[in-house]
Motif scaffolding. Sequence first.
Motif, PDB file in Angstrom:
ATOM      1  N   THR A 128      -3.350   3.450  -1.700  1.00  0.00           N
ATOM      2  CA  THR A 128      -2.079   2.771  -1.935  1.00  0.00           C
ATOM      3  C   THR A 128      -0.912   3.557  -1.363  1.00  0.00           C
ATOM      4  O   THR A 128      -0.639   4.685  -1.782  1.00  0.00           O
ATOM      5  CB  THR A 128      -1.846   2.559  -3.444  1.00  0.00           C
ATOM      6  OG1 THR A 128      -2.927   1.800  -3.979  1.00  0.00           O
ATOM      7  CG2 THR A 128      -0.538   1.805  -3.694  1.00  0.00           C
ATOM      8  N   ASP A 160       0.661  -7.613  -1.408  1.00  0.00           N
ATOM      9  CA  ASP A 160       0.023  -7.198  -2.650  1.00  0.00           C
ATOM     10  C   ASP A 160      -1.024  -8.186  -3.166  1.00  0.00           C
ATOM     11  O   ASP A 160      -2.118  -7.768  -3.555  1.00  0.00           O
ATOM     12  CB  ASP A 160       1.091  -6.959  -3.735  1.00  0.00           C
ATOM     13  CG  ASP A 160       1.927  -5.719  -3.459  1.00  0.00           C
ATOM     14  OD1 ASP A 160       1.363  -4.700  -3.031  1.00  0.00           O
ATOM     15  OD2 ASP A 160       3.150  -5.766  -3.676  1.00  0.00           O
ATOM     16  N   THR A 220      -4.603  -7.999  -1.446  1.00  0.00           N
ATOM     17  CA  THR A 220      -5.160  -6.674  -1.183  1.00  0.00           C
ATOM     18  C   THR A 220      -6.645  -6.607  -1.532  1.00  0.00           C
ATOM     19  O   THR A 220      -7.442  -6.057  -0.769  1.00  0.00           O
ATOM     20  CB  THR A 220      -4.364  -5.609  -1.960  1.00  0.00           C
ATOM     21  OG1 THR A 220      -3.011  -5.609  -1.491  1.00  0.00           O
ATOM     22  CG2 THR A 220      -4.957  -4.233  -1.770  1.00  0.00           C
ATOM     23  N   SER A 271       2.423  -1.264  -0.452  1.00  0.00           N
ATOM     24  CA  SER A 271       2.745  -2.144  -1.569  1.00  0.00           C
ATOM     25  C   SER A 271       4.234  -2.196  -1.895  1.00  0.00           C
ATOM     26  O   SER A 271       4.967  -1.227  -1.693  1.00  0.00           O
ATOM     27  CB  SER A 271       1.976  -1.656  -2.803  1.00  0.00           C
ATOM     28  OG  SER A 271       2.375  -2.334  -3.967  1.00  0.00           O
TER      29      SER A 271
END
Length: 300
Positions: free
Chosen positions: A7, A191, A194, A207
């Motif tokens: 992330t 997002d 994902t 993100s």
Amino acid sequence: MNKFNGTGVAMVTPFHPNGDVDFGGLEAVINHIIGGGVEYLVSLGTTGESATLSKDEKKQVWKRTVEITNGRVPLVAGIGGNNTYEVLKSIEEFDAEGYDAILSVSPYYSKPTQEGIYQHYKAIATQAPLPVILYNVPGRTGSTLSAETTLRLAHDFKNIIATKEASGSFDIFNHIMKDKPADFMLISGDDPVTLPMIAMGAVGVISVIGNAIPGIFSNMVRLCLAGDYAAARPLHYKLIEFTTLMFTEGNPAGVKYALKELGVCGDNVRLPLVSVGTATAQKIALQLKAIGTQQAVQHA
């Protein structure tokens, strides 16, 4: 380049009510996100309202971000635009110390051909002092960085290491994954998709919601990368309504309000953006409670 697995968070830029950059707020945001366990940070992408910052402000934000982060996670700088020569000048003037890559959005507004997009990125790749991450976001740019052009760039330039894909096109994702160089990375730029993108072979996400709930979201991403989709899916579904609210009245207005609710920084944005309305704000506050406030408690 496994430092970009997991992330990444496209950080907001906090502002004081008078419009000045809030560097105290920036420190709080960075510490909040890193404390949530994310893998890297992106400074001055679209979510950072880079379009409304002056050159001097950008330099100050980049410098302070390096100082605050202090080597705790890798850093990516957003440097892009539709004036290729201006982008090259910005890269030339950029102090790359402390940064690990450049994220450069496909040229917007001008609607170049695929050859024009290729030549734009070729010029950037030739000059960039750091690895380059492509960024395809047709909803903002008005044109699409095709899978064919992405693959051409990936094969022609070793320092073009990844693409942040926010096209929403699984056809594009499929073609990139099928024919990309082994070390070229597909990164989710949305997002909500994902999880399925990682299932296809993406290495993670850059993100927006990770600004507010870095712990929950980065945990979901790590579960996906570990192949534990049975554990990841409940988190994915739990975040759907919250994620939708983050974009209901535009990015980053939604996530800045969430950060305000969490006590991290204010929700001020620069025109032409405006803060979310009362109804959306109330829904965001309710969703934060529904998701769980352990993140806020952790950083209180």
